[in-house]
Design an enzyme around this catalytic site. Structure first.
Site, mmCIF file in Angstrom:
data_model
loop_
_atom_site.group_PDB
_atom_site.id
_atom_site.type_symbol
_atom_site.label_atom_id
_atom_site.label_comp_id
_atom_site.label_asym_id
_atom_site.label_seq_id
_atom_site.Cartn_x
_atom_site.Cartn_y
_atom_site.Cartn_z
ATOM 1 N N ARG A 55 0.870 -1.178 0.000
ATOM 2 C CA ARG A 55 0.000 0.000 0.000
ATOM 3 C C ARG A 55 0.902 1.222 0.000
ATOM 4 O O ARG A 55 1.965 1.215 0.650
ATOM 5 C CB ARG A 55 -0.886 0.035 1.253
ATOM 6 C CG ARG A 55 -2.086 -0.901 1.215
ATOM 7 C CD ARG A 55 -3.199 -0.418 0.263
ATOM 8 N NE ARG A 55 -4.335 -1.304 0.259
ATOM 9 C CZ ARG A 55 -4.529 -2.316 -0.578
ATOM 10 N NH1 ARG A 55 -3.626 -2.580 -1.510
ATOM 11 N NH2 ARG A 55 -5.612 -3.071 -0.518
ATOM 12 N N GLU A 67 -4.168 7.713 -4.876
ATOM 13 C CA GLU A 67 -4.417 7.065 -6.159
ATOM 14 C C GLU A 67 -5.689 7.636 -6.776
ATOM 15 O O GLU A 67 -6.658 7.857 -6.038
ATOM 16 C CB GLU A 67 -4.542 5.548 -5.969
ATOM 17 C CG GLU A 67 -3.224 4.950 -5.490
ATOM 18 C CD GLU A 67 -3.285 3.444 -5.246
ATOM 19 O OE1 GLU A 67 -4.281 2.803 -5.629
ATOM 20 O OE2 GLU A 67 -2.326 2.904 -4.679
ATOM 21 N N HIS A 117 -1.873 0.367 -9.851
ATOM 22 C CA HIS A 117 -2.457 -0.564 -8.865
ATOM 23 C C HIS A 117 -3.108 -1.764 -9.574
ATOM 24 O O HIS A 117 -4.292 -2.054 -9.384
ATOM 25 C CB HIS A 117 -3.482 0.151 -7.966
ATOM 26 C CG HIS A 117 -3.694 -0.558 -6.652
ATOM 27 N ND1 HIS A 117 -3.927 0.088 -5.471
ATOM 28 C CD2 HIS A 117 -3.712 -1.885 -6.343
ATOM 29 C CE1 HIS A 117 -4.079 -0.790 -4.497
ATOM 30 N NE2 HIS A 117 -3.954 -2.010 -5.003
HETATM 31 P P1 NAD Z 1 -1.425 -11.723 4.042
HETATM 32 O O1 NAD Z 1 -2.252 -11.413 5.226
HETATM 33 O O2 NAD Z 1 -1.491 -13.074 3.421
HETATM 34 O O3 NAD Z 1 0.108 -11.439 4.345
HETATM 35 C C1 NAD Z 1 0.601 -10.275 4.961
HETATM 36 C C2 NAD Z 1 1.762 -10.684 5.831
HETATM 37 O O4 NAD Z 1 2.454 -9.526 6.283
HETATM 38 C C3 NAD Z 1 1.308 -11.473 7.061
HETATM 39 O O5 NAD Z 1 2.066 -12.658 7.131
HETATM 40 C C4 NAD Z 1 1.621 -10.515 8.210
HETATM 41 O O6 NAD Z 1 1.973 -11.188 9.389
HETATM 42 C C5 NAD Z 1 2.806 -9.761 7.642
HETATM 43 N N1 NAD Z 1 3.121 -8.516 8.343
HETATM 44 C C6 NAD Z 1 2.297 -7.686 9.030
HETATM 45 N N2 NAD Z 1 3.007 -6.677 9.567
HETATM 46 C C7 NAD Z 1 4.303 -6.871 9.220
HETATM 47 C C8 NAD Z 1 5.508 -6.172 9.466
HETATM 48 N N3 NAD Z 1 5.523 -5.072 10.229
HETATM 49 N N4 NAD Z 1 6.653 -6.652 8.956
HETATM 50 C C9 NAD Z 1 6.652 -7.778 8.215
HETATM 51 N N5 NAD Z 1 5.540 -8.499 7.943
HETATM 52 C C10 NAD Z 1 4.381 -8.037 8.435
HETATM 53 O O7 NAD Z 1 -1.829 -10.622 2.965
HETATM 54 P P2 NAD Z 1 -1.476 -10.642 1.409
HETATM 55 O O8 NAD Z 1 -2.618 -11.220 0.645
HETATM 56 O O9 NAD Z 1 -0.108 -11.176 1.209
HETATM 57 O O10 NAD Z 1 -1.489 -9.071 1.106
HETATM 58 C C11 NAD Z 1 -0.577 -8.214 1.789
HETATM 59 C C12 NAD Z 1 -0.941 -6.772 1.496
HETATM 60 O O11 NAD Z 1 -0.640 -6.496 0.142
HETATM 61 C C13 NAD Z 1 -2.431 -6.474 1.652
HETATM 62 O O12 NAD Z 1 -2.732 -6.077 2.978
HETATM 63 C C14 NAD Z 1 -2.677 -5.379 0.667
HETATM 64 O O13 NAD Z 1 -2.544 -4.133 1.279
HETATM 65 C C15 NAD Z 1 -1.570 -5.564 -0.377
HETATM 66 N N6 NAD Z 1 -2.074 -6.087 -1.668
HETATM 67 C C16 NAD Z 1 -1.887 -5.330 -2.769
HETATM 68 C C17 NAD Z 1 -2.328 -5.799 -3.996
HETATM 69 C C18 NAD Z 1 -2.112 -4.978 -5.243
HETATM 70 O O14 NAD Z 1 -2.896 -5.071 -6.168
HETATM 71 N N7 NAD Z 1 -1.061 -4.197 -5.320
HETATM 72 C C19 NAD Z 1 -2.981 -7.046 -4.108
HETATM 73 C C20 NAD Z 1 -3.136 -7.797 -2.942
HETATM 74 C C21 NAD Z 1 -2.671 -7.308 -1.730
#
Ligand code: NAD
Length: 308
Positions: A226, A255, A274
């Protein structure tokens, strides 16, 4: 919880054609309806939406079609006793492939050739510019669905993968797992730093001037998490100063990215709108997740991806 109606909010149109999504959901156990602003909700309603509306908290259950639910007032859902689920688990392949594509583009210089193509120029790189991903180190911050999707593919290309994870527990294909308090140490030797963590109070602004100073001068930042996890002013300053080599950015503090943003201007910055998770079958992936949870409500089982 007994679901009598699945209300698909028109906002899902931000990521997929609503009609295709409604059709993909049509074989669910409850009738599916497309709704828009002004619709009221109550017990028996499940809502599927891209974003939040205040009226949603009156429903029994709300499903967010994104993995990141940082724009949802989680406390309000919890206080109302309304279940909130998200769409994590489906973006590992799409975002994993996009991140590998960013890294290959930057390493193999495809962006520079495409820029030159627009001017019909046969533009050769400087001898030392192209490199291979094979043997380079990537640090993946956040080792959930996205992070593992990146780690598996980077490892398959011969990259050395390290990562940052809150628990510090080992992850397949990741040679060293650092805890967040060692973030600067984790990114210090990486040619690519890939951000794949959620936006939380802890991660907001985590990638700032001291982080850019900790990075190698030939390193690239990749942000598919994000926008606000990066301090954009500090990023622009780091790019201007040459503290890092470049970036691939899919997400931004605001955005769409403003036409005035300096980020558009750097040769070594890839800007994508995005879309790192975009695929023509997103409606099927999300429908499968919603259908699975409708079945779980009927069986009285805990919902998959429940946030509150
Ligand atoms: P997820 O919940 O499977 O994984 C996120 C991981 O990050 C978890 O394992 C969590 O413990 C870890 N985490 C939390 N805080 C942390 C920190 N301070 N340091 C290191 N790790 C930490 O989620 P996901 O599906 O992998 O998605 C992750 C993020 O990516 C979402 O929250 C979303 O904001 C973003 N995302 C963006 C897109 C895009 O189109 N660009 C698509 C999907 C997700």
């Amino acid at each position: 919880m007994h679901i009598e109606r699945i209300a698909v909010d028109e906002s899902v149109g931000r990521v997929m054609p609503p009609g295709l999504f409604v059709e993909a959901l049509s074989n669910s156990d409850a009738p599916v309806e497309l709704v828009d602003e002004g619709e009221a909700f109550g017990p028996g309603d499940a809502v599927v939406s891209f974003g939040h509306r205040d009226a949603f908290v009156e429903a029994d259950w709300v499903h967010c079609v994104r993995a990141g639910y940082d724009e949802f007032p989680v406390d309000a859902y919890e206080a109302a006793g309304t279940a909130l689920t998200n769409s994590t688990g489906v973006h590992g392949t799409t975002v994993g492939e996009t991140v590998v594509a960013y890294m290959l583009t930057l390493a193999r210089r495809l962006h520079a050739y495409r820029d030159a193509q627009r001017d019909r120029e046969w533009d050769l790189p400087r001898y030392k510019e192209p490199f291979t991903l094979d043997g380079e180190r990537v640090c993946v911050v956040g080792l959930g669905t996205l992070g593992r999707g990146v780690a598996d593919r980077a490892a398959a290309l011969g990259m050395e993968v390290v990562g940052v994870r809150r628990s510090g527990d080992p992850v397949e294909n990741v040679s060293t797992v650092f805890t967040p308090d060692r973030f600067h140490e984790a990114i210090a030797d990486a040619r690519f730093v890939v951000l794949a963590m959620p936006l939380t109070e802890e991660t907001a602004g985590m990638v700032d001037a001291p982080a850019f100073e900790a990075m190698r001068e030939d390193a690239y930042l990749v942000n598919v998490a994000r926008g606000p996890v990066v301090d954009e002013d500090d990023l622009v300053a780091a790019l201007d100063r040459g503290d890092i080599a470049g970036a691939a950015l899919d997400v931004f503090a605001e955005e769409p990215l403003s036409a005035e943003s300096p980020l558009w201007n750097f040769d070594e910055v890839l800007v994508t709108p995005h879309v790192s998770a975009a695929t023509g079958k997103y409606h099927e992936d999300i429908a499968a997740l919603v259908r699975e949870n409708v079945e779980k409500t009927a069986a009285g089982d805990p919902l998959t991806n429940r946030v509150v």
